[in-house]
Design a protein around this motif. Structure first.
Motif, PDB file in Angstrom:
ATOM      1  N   GLY A 356       0.828  -1.198   0.000  1.00 37.50           N
ATOM      2  CA  GLY A 356       0.000   0.000   0.000  1.00 37.50           C
ATOM      3  C   GLY A 356       0.858   1.243   0.000  1.00 37.50           C
ATOM      4  N   ARG A 357       0.300   2.314   0.526  1.00 37.75           N
ATOM      5  CA  ARG A 357       0.997   3.596   0.530  1.00 37.75           C
ATOM      6  C   ARG A 357       0.582   4.399   1.752  1.00 37.75           C
ATOM      7  NH1 ARG A 357      -3.444   4.033  -2.901  1.00 37.75           N
ATOM      8  NH2 ARG A 357      -4.726   5.915  -2.642  1.00 37.75           N
ATOM      9  N   VAL A 358       1.462   5.277   2.193  1.00 41.20           N
ATOM     10  CA  VAL A 358       1.102   6.276   3.191  1.00 41.20           C
ATOM     11  C   VAL A 358       0.741   7.544   2.435  1.00 41.20           C
ATOM     12  CG1 VAL A 358       1.930   7.729   5.077  1.00 41.20           C
ATOM     13  CG2 VAL A 358       2.506   5.296   5.032  1.00 41.20           C
ATOM     14  N   GLU A 359      -0.417   8.086   2.743  1.00 39.00           N
ATOM     15  CA  GLU A 359      -0.899   9.274   2.047  1.00 39.00           C
ATOM     16  C   GLU A 359      -0.950  10.443   3.013  1.00 39.00           C
ATOM     17  OE1 GLU A 359      -5.017   9.948  -0.168  1.00 39.00           O
ATOM     18  OE2 GLU A 359      -3.672   8.644  -1.322  1.00 39.00           O
ATOM     19  N   LEU A 360      -0.487  11.592   2.532  1.00 35.39           N
ATOM     20  CA  LEU A 360      -0.510  12.832   3.305  1.00 35.39           C
ATOM     21  C   LEU A 360      -1.374  13.831   2.556  1.00 35.39           C
ATOM     22  CD1 LEU A 360       0.572  14.677   5.632  1.00 35.39           C
ATOM     23  CD2 LEU A 360       2.464  15.269   4.095  1.00 35.39           C
ATOM     24  N   VAL A 361      -2.431  14.294   3.196  1.00 31.46           N
ATOM     25  CA  VAL A 361      -3.371  15.240   2.590  1.00 31.46           C
ATOM     26  C   VAL A 361      -3.258  16.567   3.319  1.00 31.46           C
ATOM     27  CG1 VAL A 361      -5.788  15.734   2.072  1.00 31.46           C
ATOM     28  CG2 VAL A 361      -4.945  13.375   1.947  1.00 31.46           C
ATOM     29  N   ALA A 362      -3.064  17.651   2.553  1.00 30.42           N
ATOM     30  CA  ALA A 362      -3.033  18.996   3.123  1.00 30.42           C
ATOM     31  C   ALA A 362      -4.100  19.838   2.420  1.00 30.42           C
ATOM     32  CB  ALA A 362      -1.657  19.625   2.948  1.00 30.42           C
ATOM     33  N   ILE A 363      -4.929  20.494   3.212  1.00 29.53           N
ATOM     34  CA  ILE A 363      -6.058  21.264   2.701  1.00 29.53           C
ATOM     35  C   ILE A 363      -5.817  22.739   3.025  1.00 29.53           C
ATOM     36  CG2 ILE A 363      -8.566  21.590   2.868  1.00 29.53           C
ATOM     37  CD1 ILE A 363      -8.696  18.650   3.822  1.00 29.53           C
ATOM     38  N   PRO A 364      -6.021  23.643   2.072  1.00 27.68           N
ATOM     39  CA  PRO A 364      -5.808  25.077   2.359  1.00 27.68           C
ATOM     40  C   PRO A 364      -6.718  25.564   3.482  1.00 27.68           C
ATOM     41  CG  PRO A 364      -6.175  24.699   0.002  1.00 27.68           C
ATOM     42  CD  PRO A 364      -6.487  23.414   0.699  1.00 27.68           C
ATOM     43  N   THR A 365      -6.191  26.439   4.306  1.00 31.65           N
ATOM     44  CA  THR A 365      -7.006  27.024   5.375  1.00 31.65           C
ATOM     45  C   THR A 365      -6.574  28.457   5.628  1.00 31.65           C
ATOM     46  OG1 THR A 365      -7.755  26.775   7.661  1.00 31.65           O
ATOM     47  CG2 THR A 365      -5.476  26.188   7.220  1.00 31.65           C
ATOM     48  N   GLU A 366      -7.520  29.285   6.040  1.00 30.78           N
ATOM     49  CA  GLU A 366      -7.248  30.664   6.419  1.00 30.78           C
ATOM     50  C   GLU A 366      -7.402  30.864   7.920  1.00 30.78           C
ATOM     51  OE1 GLU A 366      -6.091  33.038   4.438  1.00 30.78           O
ATOM     52  OE2 GLU A 366      -6.054  31.605   2.769  1.00 30.78           O
ATOM     53  N   THR A 367      -7.458  29.753   8.658  1.00 28.31           N
ATOM     54  CA  THR A 367      -7.627  29.838  10.110  1.00 28.31           C
ATOM     55  C   THR A 367      -6.987  28.637  10.771  1.00 28.31           C
ATOM     56  OG1 THR A 367      -9.258  29.842  11.910  1.00 28.31           O
ATOM     57  CG2 THR A 367      -9.895  28.736   9.890  1.00 28.31           C
ATOM     58  N   GLU A 368      -6.622  28.796  12.029  1.00 31.77           N
ATOM     59  CA  GLU A 368      -6.079  27.685  12.808  1.00 31.77           C
ATOM     60  C   GLU A 368      -7.162  26.848  13.459  1.00 31.77           C
ATOM     61  OE1 GLU A 368      -4.525  29.031  16.887  1.00 31.77           O
ATOM     62  OE2 GLU A 368      -4.740  30.907  15.754  1.00 31.77           O
ATOM     63  N   LEU A 369      -8.430  27.214  13.255  1.00 31.17           N
ATOM     64  CA  LEU A 369      -9.522  26.576  13.982  1.00 31.17           C
ATOM     65  C   LEU A 369     -10.046  25.324  13.296  1.00 31.17           C
ATOM     66  CD1 LEU A 369     -11.502  29.726  15.154  1.00 31.17           C
ATOM     67  CD2 LEU A 369      -9.732  28.439  16.357  1.00 31.17           C
ATOM     68  N   VAL A 370      -9.414  24.892  12.229  1.00 35.30           N
ATOM     69  CA  VAL A 370      -9.821  23.654  11.558  1.00 35.30           C
ATOM     70  C   VAL A 370      -8.598  22.750  11.389  1.00 35.30           C
ATOM     71  CG1 VAL A 370     -11.778  24.649  10.318  1.00 35.30           C
ATOM     72  CG2 VAL A 370      -9.521  24.650   9.248  1.00 35.30           C
ATOM     73  N   ASP A 371      -8.825  21.462  11.452  1.00 38.77           N
ATOM     74  CA  ASP A 371      -7.783  20.499  11.121  1.00 38.77           C
ATOM     75  C   ASP A 371      -7.699  20.389   9.603  1.00 38.77           C
ATOM     76  OD1 ASP A 371      -8.558  18.347  13.917  1.00 38.77           O
ATOM     77  OD2 ASP A 371      -7.000  19.858  13.710  1.00 38.77           O
ATOM     78  N   ASN A 372      -6.527  20.577   9.049  1.00 36.64           N
ATOM     79  CA  ASN A 372      -6.384  20.596   7.589  1.00 36.64           C
ATOM     80  C   ASN A 372      -5.317  19.637   7.082  1.00 36.64           C
ATOM     81  OD1 ASN A 372      -4.317  22.296   8.737  1.00 36.64           O
ATOM     82  ND2 ASN A 372      -3.972  23.187   6.719  1.00 36.64           N
ATOM     83  N   VAL A 373      -4.825  18.754   7.954  1.00 34.62           N
ATOM     84  CA  VAL A 373      -3.797  17.787   7.569  1.00 34.62           C
ATOM     85  C   VAL A 373      -4.242  16.401   8.013  1.00 34.62           C
ATOM     86  CG1 VAL A 373      -1.406  17.053   7.884  1.00 34.62           C
ATOM     87  CG2 VAL A 373      -1.939  19.488   7.728  1.00 34.62           C
TER      88      VAL A 373
END
Length: 510
Positions: A356-373
């Motif tokens: 399989g694979r290890v996947e790293l997802v990063a989502i753009p955010t304009e605030t620290e109040l959401v988990d984006n990784v």
């Protein structure tokens, strides 16, 4: 007072408690096999959302606002097992506000399961006047386990289960940061992500003097059901051993195993500016991966301009984790959130994960109040109905670990536009005992490569110099792209053919 990180809307889906048929036999103790049988039976039925919390209790209704919900306090003297003087005790979270699904809590006592029904008397409602409107049997939103981590005289929070299949734990010297999850389904897929939920928990009554706690959980969602066993070992490094069995209601193409979820707003490698007095804001600053080959790989996190998915081929990885490597208060200057104390989380397979694979997802955010990784392992084979999978792994929450990795490590990554238009300059600081022992007149050699080779980019102005402040070594180079991004980069230090550091990995995406 800083508000807690708001969960994404989809993260709030909690499935409510219900009792399935086929209870444990009176002749045998209730255990993981019983939960697995219930999960298998669920998978054979259409998915059904149960136990919705009344609408008036949700944030959208306006009756229970964030401030009013905060005014609801659990009464510590009503904690489960408090009256028995056991080393562990359990406190519960009140349903409502964000949490529109409740969970069913049971205890396992002498091998038999017994329900722990919702009891409004466990809570102090403060200035609120709606306590008598709470339905009997509504259930709890979740719970937290307490244990004397720092001193025998006080039971500290150790682990929290609250929301979907999320759980967060603390090492002795940590404050809450990143989370783990039971499973991830179709993350950033065009079809949309699913968030299966833990719907029932069974808490084994600990023995007097016990140093670990055991709990079981039932998972349910539109595509996946599952049985889980968590063995929680509190300490300087709190280790959670996980056993799971997953069943498919329908074919799941992208299944994320042992998922970790964190926040990265900006750091030393961020080139766009934010109006913030703090130098860095993140719960984790990199993905660490230990491959079956023995190689250690470090990938600094980013807050990208668009959704970024990095995939690392990893047949039977030895481990992976989201790490908060920078432990210097001066890097954050935040006396409220204390980000330098946020835990790292390390996943170690206890049975092979397979190809399989290890996947790293990063989502753009304009605030620290959401988990984006998000980081997880994706098996090559999809999860199919009638073909359950068994898992065994441990998740450790901690501050520092000298063997992860055992050699030199990249402790800082910085970049700018370099000295010529169109270039990118990278400055990477490496540190470690073996590196510090090297004299300044015997610098190690840097091996820097690009994913597409010389055709994708040219490496210029490469230098390795002794770092006068840390005793480690600084690698700097400039990159002249020849093809559009993304461009994958790798770098490590060696001397006389002996590798001294982990492999630094980076994607130039803009």
């Amino acid at each position: 007072m800083r508000t807690p990180r708001a969960p994404r809307a989809a993260l709030l889906a909690l499935v409510v408690p219900f009792a399935l048929a086929a209870p444990a036999s009176s002749a045998a103790a209730f255990d993981f096999a019983d939960v697995a049988a219930r999960a298998e039976a669920l998978a054979a039925r259409p998915y059904q959302v149960r136990g919705k919390v009344p609408d008036w209790m949700l944030e959208s209704a306006g009756t229970i606002t964030y401030d009013r919900w905060r005014d609801i306090r659990f009464r510590p003297d009503h904690a489960l097992w408090r009256d028995r003087g056991l080393p562990f005790e359990v406190q519960f979270f009140h349903p409502g506000l964000y949490y529109d699904r409740s969970v069913q809590i049971h205890v396992i006592e002498d091998g038999a399961e017994e329900p722990v029904p919702f009891d409004a008397d466990r809570f102090d409602y403060g200035r609120n006047d709606f306590a008598d409107r709470i339905p009997r049997g509504v259930g709890y939103a979740g719970f937290r386990l307490h244990y004397p981590l720092k001193t025998p005289a006080y039971r500290d929070e150790v682990i929290v289960f609250l929301g979907a299949s999320y759980f967060r734990a603390l090492g002795r010297d940590n404050v809450y940061g990143l989370s783990a999850r039971g499973v991830a389904v179709d993350t950033v897929e065009p079809s949309g992500e699913e968030f299966p939920s833990f719907t029932d928990f069974w808490l084994e009554t600990p023995a007097p003097g016990a140093r670990h706690a055991v709990l079981l959980a039932l998972l349910d969602g539109p595509s996946v059901t599952g049985a889980y066993r968590f063995e929680v070992h509190p300490g300087v490094e709190t280790r959670v051993a996980v056993r799971a069995k997953l069943f498919a209601r329908r074919r799941v193409k992208k299944l994320g195993l042992a998922p970790l979820t964190s926040m990265f707003f900006f750091g030393e490698n961020t080139t766009r500016g934010f109006d913030d007095f703090r130098p860095e804001v993140h719960d984790s600053d990199g993905l660490l991966l230990h491959l079956a080959s023995g190689e250690w790989l470090w990938r600094p996190l980013e807050n990208p301009p668009r959704i970024d998915v990095a995939s690392f081929g990893a047949h039977d990885p030895r481990g992976f984790g989201l790490i908060q490597r920078d432990r210097d208060f001066r890097s954050y200057e935040d006396i409220e959130t204390r980000m330098e104390l946020r835990p790292s989380a390390w996943v170690e397979p206890l049975a092979p994960f397979g190809p399989g694979r290890v996947e790293l997802v990063a989502i753009p955010t304009e605030t620290e109040l959401v988990d984006n990784v998000v980081a997880f392992f994706v098996p090559d084979a999809p999860l199919e109905p009638g073909r359950p999978i068994d898992l065994a792994y441990a998740v450790s929450f901690y501050s520092e670990h000298p063997a992860r990795p055992p050699g030199g490590r990249a402790v800082a990554t910085r970049r700018d536009g370099g000295t010529e238009k169109g270039n990118e300059r990278f400055v990477i600081d490496f540190d470690g005992e073996a590196l510090r022992a090297l004299p300044a007149d015997r610098p190690p050699t840097a091996v820097v490569t690009t994913g597409g080779g010389p055709a994708s980019a040219e490496i210029l102005d490469q230098h390795v110099v002794k770092h006068p402040a840390t005793g480690g070594w600084r690698l700097s180079f400039q990159l002249r792209p020849k093809t559009p991004p993304p461009i994958e980069l790798r770098a490590y230090l060696q001397t006389e053919g002996h590798v001294l550091t982990e492999t630094w990995s980076y994607a130039l995406v803009q």
